[in-house]
Write an enzyme that holds these catalytic residues in place. Sequence first.
Site, PDB file in Angstrom:
ATOM      1  N   ASP A   9     -86.757  -4.101  16.717  1.00 11.75           N
ATOM      2  CA  ASP A   9     -85.977  -3.607  15.569  1.00 11.75           C
ATOM      3  C   ASP A   9     -84.496  -3.722  15.890  1.00 11.75           C
ATOM      4  O   ASP A   9     -84.049  -3.333  16.978  1.00 11.75           O
ATOM      5  CB  ASP A   9     -86.368  -2.147  15.294  1.00 11.75           C
ATOM      6  CG  ASP A   9     -85.767  -1.608  14.002  1.00 11.75           C
ATOM      7  OD1 ASP A   9     -86.542  -1.215  13.116  1.00 11.75           O
ATOM      8  OD2 ASP A   9     -84.527  -1.572  13.881  1.00 11.75           O
ATOM      9  N   ASP A 104     -85.318  -6.252   9.318  1.00 11.32           N
ATOM     10  CA  ASP A 104     -84.785  -6.204  10.681  1.00 11.32           C
ATOM     11  C   ASP A 104     -85.801  -5.750  11.717  1.00 11.32           C
ATOM     12  O   ASP A 104     -85.452  -5.300  12.791  1.00 11.32           O
ATOM     13  CB  ASP A 104     -83.543  -5.297  10.733  1.00 11.32           C
ATOM     14  CG  ASP A 104     -83.885  -3.829  10.857  1.00 11.32           C
ATOM     15  OD1 ASP A 104     -84.918  -3.405  10.316  1.00 11.32           O
ATOM     16  OD2 ASP A 104     -83.117  -3.109  11.519  1.00 11.32           O
ATOM     17  N   GLU A 105     -87.081  -5.875  11.350  1.00 11.48           N
ATOM     18  CA  GLU A 105     -88.093  -5.318  12.239  1.00 11.48           C
ATOM     19  C   GLU A 105     -89.337  -6.198  12.223  1.00 11.48           C
ATOM     20  O   GLU A 105     -89.658  -6.803  11.190  1.00 11.48           O
ATOM     21  CB  GLU A 105     -88.312  -3.882  11.716  1.00 11.48           C
ATOM     22  CG  GLU A 105     -89.615  -3.328  11.811  1.00 11.48           C
ATOM     23  CD  GLU A 105     -89.739  -1.915  11.173  1.00 11.48           C
ATOM     24  OE1 GLU A 105     -88.929  -1.484  10.328  1.00 11.48           O
ATOM     25  OE2 GLU A 105     -90.711  -1.275  11.538  1.00 11.48           O
TER      26      GLU A 105
HETATM   27  P1  TTP Z   1     -83.399   0.641   9.906  1.00 11.03           P
HETATM   28  O1  TTP Z   1     -83.921  -0.284  10.944  1.00 11.03           O
HETATM   29  O2  TTP Z   1     -84.217   1.822   9.524  1.00 11.03           O
HETATM   30  O3  TTP Z   1     -81.985   1.209  10.351  1.00 11.03           O
HETATM   31  P2  TTP Z   1     -80.809   0.496  11.121  1.00 11.03           P
HETATM   32  O4  TTP Z   1     -81.163  -0.875  11.537  1.00 11.03           O
HETATM   33  O5  TTP Z   1     -79.559   0.618  10.287  1.00 11.03           O
HETATM   34  O6  TTP Z   1     -80.601   1.430  12.368  1.00 11.03           O
HETATM   35  P3  TTP Z   1     -81.559   1.581  13.647  1.00 11.03           P
HETATM   36  O7  TTP Z   1     -82.713   0.652  13.477  1.00 11.03           O
HETATM   37  O8  TTP Z   1     -80.686   1.229  14.816  1.00 11.03           O
HETATM   38  O9  TTP Z   1     -81.957   3.008  13.665  1.00 11.03           O
HETATM   39  O10 TTP Z   1     -83.108  -0.171   8.576  1.00 11.03           O
HETATM   40  C1  TTP Z   1     -82.612  -1.508   8.584  1.00 11.03           C
HETATM   41  C2  TTP Z   1     -81.637  -1.721   7.477  1.00 11.03           C
HETATM   42  O11 TTP Z   1     -82.228  -1.399   6.219  1.00 11.03           O
HETATM   43  C3  TTP Z   1     -80.410  -0.840   7.563  1.00 11.03           C
HETATM   44  O12 TTP Z   1     -79.410  -1.398   8.383  1.00 11.03           O
HETATM   45  C4  TTP Z   1     -79.986  -0.722   6.134  1.00 11.03           C
HETATM   46  C5  TTP Z   1     -81.270  -0.833   5.346  1.00 11.03           C
HETATM   47  N1  TTP Z   1     -81.678   0.529   4.909  1.00 11.03           N
HETATM   48  C6  TTP Z   1     -81.306   0.958   3.649  1.00 11.03           C
HETATM   49  O13 TTP Z   1     -80.690   0.207   2.884  1.00 11.03           O
HETATM   50  N2  TTP Z   1     -81.647   2.231   3.262  1.00 11.03           N
HETATM   51  C7  TTP Z   1     -82.330   3.095   4.074  1.00 11.03           C
HETATM   52  O14 TTP Z   1     -82.598   4.249   3.695  1.00 11.03           O
HETATM   53  C8  TTP Z   1     -82.715   2.639   5.385  1.00 11.03           C
HETATM   54  C9  TTP Z   1     -83.452   3.547   6.325  1.00 11.03           C
HETATM   55  C10 TTP Z   1     -82.364   1.361   5.752  1.00 11.03           C
HETATM   56 MG    MG Z   2     -82.985  -1.262  12.556  1.00 13.01          MG
END
Ligand code: TTP
Ligand code: MG
Length: 406
Positions: A9, A104-105
Amino acid sequence: MARQIMHIDLDAFFVSVEQVLNPELRGKPVVVGGRPDRRGVVAAASYEARGFGLHAGMPLTTAYRLCPQAVFIEGGFPRYRDASQRFMAILADFSPYLEPVGLDEAYLDATGFESIYGSIHRMAVDIKQRVKNELGLCASIGIAGCKVVAKVASELSKPDGLLEVARGDERSFLAPLPIAKLPGIGRKAELILRGLGINTIGELSVMPLSALKSYFGASGELLHRSANGIDDRKVEPPGAAKSISRETTFGKDTRDHSLLKATLRYLSERVGSELRQRGKQVRCVTLKLRYADFTTITRSHTLSQASHTDQTIFDTGTKLLKKELTQEKQPVRLIGIGVSNLIEPGRQLALLDASAQRLEQLNKAIDRIRNKYGFTAIQTGRTLPLKDIFPETDGGYTLHTPSLSR
Ligand code: TTP
Ligand code: MG
């Protein structure tokens, strides 16, 4: 062979993409989501911003109050989609067993890849390195024997982390963590559990299954398994079958309803067992018939509630068959049954009634016996007529033409 699953991720994805494009934003509290005076929520917050309590989903106005010095940016989806595609392409270079989840995962099945990379740990370091060099982004990686533990591990390792949970350590790894860290536990479930005095995954793991089921219905079992670090879901590449079907051509065209139903039952059980093995439920059942003159028809029915029991597949197939055979034109040459619209059971929170729960248990018990002693070790009365027609092996009946999955 013991499985080795990675969950990868990207850290603060939207924000990090912006920081690559505009290095001035690096090391600062940054929020992607929009201007702070607008209605809306934080989509992504840099780790610096998280230090001020900011997180995804928080209203922008609150974020501004907590951290007025943060840089608030609108963001641009095409940039994230582009970065996501390049990220997935790098992962695909490492293993074809790749299941992207969102932008992103991804899960990656690395079983057996030690021989190529020296160790799975080394492979993960290589992945992180390539993502960093080519995209300028940080990927956090969890490695474990199953998806749920790998996911919790990657999350816990952030930012820029790499965490491996050794086989056998799954339960002790999860036990001290707060229940909210377990995938599948949303805000509502967390409140219910906390109300019961259950605060850690370890406490959840020893909660009686019956109690969990009474609170969460069918999802109770999933929670129980997850909390115990048990998860046999496979890593499924996007091209993986979206439907499962089994069909067979009769040795001789037939109008014999009891033979048609017996065969339908057997095929339904084959479909049901594959479905449960994949850990999926379905919303749509399709019957296929080919008549003596090769006219082929398919008839579908959408279930009101997702299911993975043999009985539901068979009952639905039988109803479709009955309707079709009232206008029977010719003898039947081929019969098939399929399911589509596969979903993860965890996402379906409808509570099952008691009879549906009993059916589920019955199916599971049958699967266990069949896994151990072969498919025909246990048979329902309905399929018995097939005994005199088809040769039996451990793997089931040998039909005239093998039944294949699409
Ligand atoms: P995540 O992987 O949940 O969050 P992140 O990559 O920003 O942070 P980390 O993994 O380091 O904890 O989500 C990926 C992307 O998805 C995030 O950058 C923005 C988008 N997103 C939203 O638009 N709304 C949301 O509520 C969430 C959780 C994510
Ligand atoms: Mg992320």
